[in-house]
Design a protein around this motif. Structure first.
Motif, PDB file in Angstrom:
ATOM      1  N   GLY A 122       3.979   3.647  -2.601  1.00  0.00           N
ATOM      2  CA  GLY A 122       5.372   3.450  -2.235  1.00  0.00           C
ATOM      3  C   GLY A 122       5.504   3.443  -0.725  1.00  0.00           C
ATOM      4  N   ASP A 123       6.742   3.431  -0.278  1.00  0.00           N
ATOM      5  CA  ASP A 123       7.032   3.415   1.152  1.00  0.00           C
ATOM      6  C   ASP A 123       8.232   4.337   1.328  1.00  0.00           C
ATOM      7  N   PRO A 124       8.009   5.660   1.273  1.00  0.00           N
ATOM      8  CA  PRO A 124       9.114   6.619   1.166  1.00  0.00           C
ATOM      9  C   PRO A 124      10.080   6.599   2.340  1.00  0.00           C
ATOM     10  N   LEU A 125       9.645   6.132   3.500  1.00  0.00           N
ATOM     11  CA  LEU A 125      10.573   6.050   4.635  1.00  0.00           C
ATOM     12  C   LEU A 125      10.996   4.609   4.917  1.00  0.00           C
ATOM     13  N   GLY A 126      10.557   3.684   4.087  1.00  0.00           N
ATOM     14  CA  GLY A 126      10.936   2.286   4.279  1.00  0.00           C
ATOM     15  C   GLY A 126      10.396   1.702   5.572  1.00  0.00           C
ATOM     16  N   GLN A 127       9.173   2.031   5.909  1.00  0.00           N
ATOM     17  CA  GLN A 127       8.616   1.547   7.179  1.00  0.00           C
ATOM     18  C   GLN A 127       8.275   0.071   7.181  1.00  0.00           C
ATOM     19  N   SER A 128       8.001  -0.485   5.998  1.00  0.00           N
ATOM     20  CA  SER A 128       7.709  -1.921   5.982  1.00  0.00           C
ATOM     21  C   SER A 128       8.626  -2.639   4.998  1.00  0.00           C
ATOM     22  N   VAL A 158      13.183   1.154   1.183  1.00  0.00           N
ATOM     23  CA  VAL A 158      12.633   2.466   0.839  1.00  0.00           C
ATOM     24  C   VAL A 158      12.153   2.464  -0.612  1.00  0.00           C
ATOM     25  N   GLN A 159      10.930   2.859  -0.808  1.00  0.00           N
ATOM     26  CA  GLN A 159      10.383   2.957  -2.156  1.00  0.00           C
ATOM     27  C   GLN A 159       9.764   4.331  -2.311  1.00  0.00           C
ATOM     28  N   PRO A 160      10.384   5.176  -3.129  1.00  0.00           N
ATOM     29  CA  PRO A 160       9.805   6.517  -3.298  1.00  0.00           C
ATOM     30  C   PRO A 160       8.387   6.438  -3.857  1.00  0.00           C
ATOM     31  N   CYS A 161       7.622   7.477  -3.594  1.00  0.00           N
ATOM     32  CA  CYS A 161       6.238   7.498  -4.094  1.00  0.00           C
ATOM     33  C   CYS A 161       6.231   7.656  -5.607  1.00  0.00           C
ATOM     34  N   VAL A 162       5.578   6.748  -6.262  1.00  0.00           N
ATOM     35  CA  VAL A 162       5.424   6.852  -7.721  1.00  0.00           C
ATOM     36  C   VAL A 162       3.942   6.730  -8.045  1.00  0.00           C
ATOM     37  N   ARG A 163       3.588   7.194  -9.233  1.00  0.00           N
ATOM     38  CA  ARG A 163       2.191   7.154  -9.653  1.00  0.00           C
ATOM     39  C   ARG A 163       1.667   5.727  -9.710  1.00  0.00           C
ATOM     40  N   CYS A 164       0.406   5.537  -9.399  1.00  0.00           N
ATOM     41  CA  CYS A 164      -0.223   4.223  -9.520  1.00  0.00           C
ATOM     42  C   CYS A 164      -0.002   3.697 -10.933  1.00  0.00           C
ATOM     43  N   SER A 186       1.142  -0.782  -1.441  1.00  0.00           N
ATOM     44  CA  SER A 186       1.498  -1.851  -2.379  1.00  0.00           C
ATOM     45  C   SER A 186       1.335  -1.428  -3.831  1.00  0.00           C
ATOM     46  N   GLY A 187       0.512  -0.449  -4.086  1.00  0.00           N
ATOM     47  CA  GLY A 187       0.278  -0.037  -5.470  1.00  0.00           C
ATOM     48  C   GLY A 187      -0.766  -0.879  -6.173  1.00  0.00           C
ATOM     49  N   ARG A 188      -1.375  -1.831  -5.444  1.00  0.00           N
ATOM     50  CA  ARG A 188      -2.395  -2.676  -6.047  1.00  0.00           C
ATOM     51  C   ARG A 188      -3.548  -1.801  -6.542  1.00  0.00           C
ATOM     52  N   CYS A 189      -3.887  -2.007  -7.817  1.00  0.00           N
ATOM     53  CA  CYS A 189      -4.928  -1.170  -8.404  1.00  0.00           C
ATOM     54  C   CYS A 189      -6.287  -1.588  -7.867  1.00  0.00           C
ATOM     55  N   LEU A 190      -7.099  -0.607  -7.508  1.00  0.00           N
ATOM     56  CA  LEU A 190      -8.367  -0.895  -6.846  1.00  0.00           C
ATOM     57  C   LEU A 190      -9.575  -0.601  -7.721  1.00  0.00           C
ATOM     58  N   HIS A 222      -2.252  -4.784 -11.329  1.00  0.00           N
ATOM     59  CA  HIS A 222      -1.994  -3.628 -12.185  1.00  0.00           C
ATOM     60  C   HIS A 222      -2.979  -3.588 -13.347  1.00  0.00           C
ATOM     61  N   CYS A 223      -4.143  -4.150 -13.152  1.00  0.00           N
ATOM     62  CA  CYS A 223      -5.190  -4.214 -14.195  1.00  0.00           C
ATOM     63  C   CYS A 223      -4.584  -4.787 -15.472  1.00  0.00           C
ATOM     64  N   GLN A 224      -3.771  -5.824 -15.322  1.00  0.00           N
ATOM     65  CA  GLN A 224      -2.968  -6.292 -16.447  1.00  0.00           C
ATOM     66  C   GLN A 224      -3.583  -7.472 -17.203  1.00  0.00           C
ATOM     67  N   ARG A 225      -4.685  -8.023 -16.724  1.00  0.00           N
ATOM     68  CA  ARG A 225      -5.291  -9.126 -17.452  1.00  0.00           C
ATOM     69  C   ARG A 225      -6.803  -8.944 -17.534  1.00  0.00           C
TER      70      ARG A 225
END
Lengths: 184, 283
Positions: free
Chosen positions: A53-59, A62-68, A86-90, A100-103
């Motif tokens: 997430g981006d808890p302070l909206g720096q880019s 504002v996106q609070p931190c959520v689980r991957c 970005s939350g992109r799964c690695l 999101h490991c979706q395919r």
């Protein structure tokens, strides 16, 4: 620094939710020492490992931190499973891929989002004798391989009705049964 | 000296990584002096995983996964120095051979184990096969042995080899699940591990084939270190450092920092190096 003696010596910490901070005496740099849950960084601007997430909206917004969010296709004992912004799964597992490991990965088919492991991505395993394409190429959902002439089956392993003798790289031969003596 | 590095007073300390910093707890005998615990080093933009201590130069070494790197800093105050920044994907466990002046680390994406001199030079991959999720790594410098864990869900194991990667053997593979933490105590020659899947802390004398359960019912152990009669482990669920008496097999103390986030690697910063020398140190 309260020891200077002017009214503005003590200033509020520049940290979210009035959490504490510490000032590094020489550089004057202020570090937040008790960021809200899931947040970290000099100003609590980052998400902890396992969150994004981006808890302070720096880019942007504002996106609070959520689980991957990796559709249960990562291992929770692993570290660094998603990009903290970005939350992109690695670290996608079980032959899945995508943000999101979706395919399913190339060479695999099935439903990456299925809850049961056996329904997830399975190898194409096309029959090398009956497939016209590569043995690892199939339809990502159905798993259908590209077959030679008159060859059928998901993995191109048998002949269509009326054909026989599957020969690698050639296909199947017509049955040529004598119409008089055949029952079909 | 860098002002955000609080120099450590003499004595033995526990060093552990928690959310962008390396914390320390001074030890008084086997007691954690919790009131005197504080940050040794603030690295606010980093996710620090493994920590190791070089008793000779009094340096703490750590692995970091946000911009994958291995760094060090003097615990008596000093600028953090990056020792390795290239060709790392996910460095996790780190261990020091204070006699041979080398460091070893696991990389869970490259699935290999590397060695390098403490300044980062003479880097070499020593194990690069049959690893799926390598994590903890520890050294036994006087005997020249290396031990590591692999929490591969399909076949978890604890392995050993010489420090050049030769003579590799599996030590433990049965009744293992997620061996996240590993520690070797050279005084008792005991290798102990903490498993987040079986929720047990167990020990073995490598080479003797014995195996003893110290304690069970752990919640989610990650790092582990030994100090004398005690073992100290970090727990992801409890966000705490827990002391366990190895002989008695009971939890003797808990330190929960004010900050409630995951605690990763832990190591013991001994006041003095244990005595002994090894082949590599004299050759």
């Amino acid at each position: 620094n309260a020891l200077i003696g002017t009214p503005v010596d003590c200033q509020p910490c520049p940290c979210p939710d009035r959490t504490s901070c510490a000032q590094i005496a020489v550089t004057g740099q202020v570090v937040c020492t008790n960021c809200p849950a899931g947040q970290t960084g000099m100003r609590c601007q980052m998400c902890e490992d396992g969150y994004y997430g981006d808890p302070l909206g720096q880019s942007g917004a504002v996106q609070p931190c959520v689980r991957c969010d990796c559709n249960d296709n990562v291992d929770l004992n692993a570290l660094g499973i998603c990009d903290h912004i970005s939350g992109r799964c690695l670290k996608c597992l079980r032959h899945t891929e995508g943000d999101h490991c979706q395919r399913c990965q190339r060479g695999f088919y099935g439903d990456a989002l299925n809850q049961t492991a056996v329904q997830k991505c399975k190898p194409c395993s096309c029959n090398p004798g009956g497939a016209s394409g590569h043995v690892n190429e199939c339809h990502p959902q159905t798993g259908n391989c590209q077959c030679l002439g008159q060859v059928t089956g998901r993995d191109c392993s048998y002949c269509e009705v009326g054909f026989f003798n599957l020969q690698p790289g050639v296909g199947c031969e017509r049955c040529k049964c004598n119409p008089v003596g055949s029952s079909s | 000296p860098r002002p955000d590095v609080h120099p450590l007073p003499p004595g033995t300390h526990l060093l552990f990584a928690q959310s962008g910093r390396i914390e320390h707890v001074p030890m008084e005998g086997y007691e954690m002096k919790k009131d005197a615990a504080k940050a040794l080093l603030h690295l606010p933009e980093k996710v620090i995983i493994g920590v190791a201590y070089d008793c000779v130069e009094k340096m703490v070494y750590w692995t970091e996964i946000t911009s994958p790197s291995i760094s060090k800093a003097n615990i008596q105050g000093g600028e953090p120095i990056v020792v390795i920044r290239s060709d790392l994907d996910s460095p996790e466990g780190i261990a020091i051979d204070h006699l041979g002046r080398t460091m070893f680390w696991t990389d869970s994406v490259k699935d290999h184990i590397e060695v390098a001199s403490l300044d980062g030079s003479q880097r070499r991959v020593i194990i690069n096969s049959d690893l799926v999720n390598p994590r903890a790594i520890v050294t036994d410098p006087p005997n020249g042995n290396l031990y590591w864990t692999d929490w591969n869900r399909d076949a978890p194991k604890i392995e050993t080899s010489h420090m050049d990667g030769s003579n590799r053997r599996v030590l433990v593979k049965d009744d293992l699940s997620l061996p996240n933490g590993l520690t070797y105590d050279s005084q008792s020659s005991m290798l102990c591990w903490a498993d987040a899947g079986t929720h047990k802390l167990e020990c073995t004398h490598p080479g003797h084939g014995d195996r003893r359960k110290v304690i069970e019912g752990l919640q989610y152990p990650f790092g582990i270190t030994s100090f004398g009669k005690n073992i100290y482990y970090t727990d992801w669920r409890r966000d705490a450092v827990v002391a366990v008496d190895r002989q008695v097999g009971t939890e003797s103390d808990t330190f929960q920092p004010q900050k409630r986030t995951k605690i990763y690697g832990i190591t013991t910063a001994y006041a003095q190096c244990p005595s002994g020398q090894n082949y590599c140190a004299v050759n």
